[in-house]
Design an enzyme around this catalytic site. Structure first.
Site, PDB file in Angstrom:
ATOM      1  N   SER A   1       0.830  -1.198   0.000  1.00  0.00           N
ATOM      2  CA  SER A   1       0.000   0.000   0.000  1.00  0.00           C
ATOM      3  C   SER A   1       0.878   1.266   0.000  1.00  0.00           C
ATOM      4  CB  SER A   1      -0.952  -0.051   1.203  1.00  0.00           C
ATOM      5  OG  SER A   1      -1.920   0.950   1.116  1.00  0.00           O
TER       6      SER A   1
ATOM      7  N   HIS B   1      -8.117  -4.650  -1.273  1.00  0.00           N
ATOM      8  CA  HIS B   1      -6.807  -4.005  -1.125  1.00  0.00           C
ATOM      9  C   HIS B   1      -5.806  -4.865  -0.351  1.00  0.00           C
ATOM     10  CE1 HIS B   1      -3.895  -0.824  -0.621  1.00  0.00           C
ATOM     11  NE2 HIS B   1      -3.998  -0.864   0.688  1.00  0.00           N
TER      12      HIS B   1
ATOM     13  N   ASP C   1      -9.948  -3.277  -5.458  1.00  0.00           N
ATOM     14  CA  ASP C   1      -9.226  -2.497  -4.449  1.00  0.00           C
ATOM     15  C   ASP C   1      -9.906  -1.130  -4.310  1.00  0.00           C
ATOM     16  OD1 ASP C   1      -7.389  -0.928  -3.027  1.00  0.00           O
ATOM     17  OD2 ASP C   1      -5.697  -2.101  -3.774  1.00  0.00           O
TER      18      ASP C   1
END
Length: 317
Positions: free
Chosen positions: A134, A285, A255
């Site tokens: 991320s 995600h 996501d």
């Protein structure tokens, strides 16, 4: 009466006992840097020879403890020595909570610890990989750009943040108005909060566990954080062509936090002769900690195949 959060995501079992049951040895320590102390962890395989080192960076508001360490443990059981650091302003590291006003400094701070280990006598001759999840993918890419050529054998990105989704982009008017306060507003936690955690985790039981992390940042995003993430995403997009190391980037099509475009653009624009992209239909995600086990296993299998193959291919000196 609400039940107390257990000290660890697995419950009350003593840490050493838990790690041994997983086949790893865990150590925790603090590392001094010019920008403050950062909290670091290592995960070493108990019964396997170490074939390479992996340096892991977590996402926004998270830390290397709680569920993120599941990723560290998986890699360690495959025969990798894994090192992870809480980013400045996160977890048990120093710094204002979740203030990312200077991402290059934040990346350099973690990188100083990673290089310290990378060049230690024990590990300097082994292949070495950077891993970022991320927003940690953005920090990892900055570390790569800050490193000497050939320092890293390869890069692994899990749902990286290189392109700001429309619903996350800070309003230019809002940033301009805060900018008129001569930087005084930079640390204010006053930006709109899109409640990302619910959009990141598909498995409802895992969502409960992640949401109970006592070190997770739950306040609104800070002005300087959103300004800087926006600026750094643009910077990375402008420099994709400078990526020459082998890499794997993975993303889910559903996501709701970072765009799959982040991984697709990196794949298209990077100069690396050895590059891999995996897109998972319908996944959210958080591909390893947040998906149902059968989905997480697909992602882990792909990661394991990729890294094992690169150690074979590039690890012989």
């Amino acid at each position: 009466m609400a039940s107390e959060t257990p000290p660890n995501f697995w419950g009350d079992m003593p840490e050493e006992e838990y790690y041994t049951s997983q086949g790893v040895r865990n150590t925790k320590s603090y590392f001094d840097t010019p920008n403050g102390k950062i909290f670091t962890q290592s995960f070493l395989p108990l019964d396997k020879k170490v074939k390479a080192t992996v340096y892991m960076t977590h996402g926004y508001g998270s830390d290397t403890g709680w569920l993120f360490q599941r990723i560290c443990i998986y890699y360690s059981t495959w025969g990798y020595a894994v090192f992870a650091a809480d980013l400045l302003g996160h977890g048990r590291s120093e710094g204002l909570r979740c203030y990312l006003g200077d991402m290059e400094k934040i990346a350099a701070t973690s990188l100083s610890f990673f290089k310290h280990v990378r060049y230690s006598e024990e590990y300097r001759d082994l292949p070495a990989f950077l891993f970022g999840e991320s927003m940690g993918g953005l920090a990892t890419m900055l570390m790569y750009f800050q490193s000497e050529p050939e320092m890293w054998t390869g890069l692994i990105f899990s749902a990286p943040l290189f392109v700001m989704p429309e619903n996350m982009k800070p309003s230019k008017v809002r940033l301009f108005m805060y900018g008129l306060l001569f930087g005084l507003a930079d640390t204010w936690a006053t930006m709109p909060d899109n409640k990302m955690v619910g959009k990141a985790i598909k498995d409802p039981e895992k969502l409960k566990i992640i949401a109970s992390n006592p070190r997770r940042y739950t306040g609104p995003p800070r002005v300087g954080t959103m300004r800087e993430l926006s600026r750094m995403c643009q910077y990375i997009q402008d420099n994709f062509s400078k990526v020459t190391a082998p890499f794997l980037t993975v993303h889910g099509t559903s996501d709701g936090v970072t765009c799959p475009t982040s991984s697709q653009l990196l794949y298209e624009k990077a100069s690396s002769p050895d590059k891999s992209l995996k897109i998972y239909e319908g996944m959210y995600h958080s591909l390893i900690q947040g998906e149902p086990d059968e989905n997480a296993e697909i992602v882990l299998r792909d990661m394991r195949e990729w890294i094992d193959e690169r150690v074979e291919r590039y690890g012989k000196k």
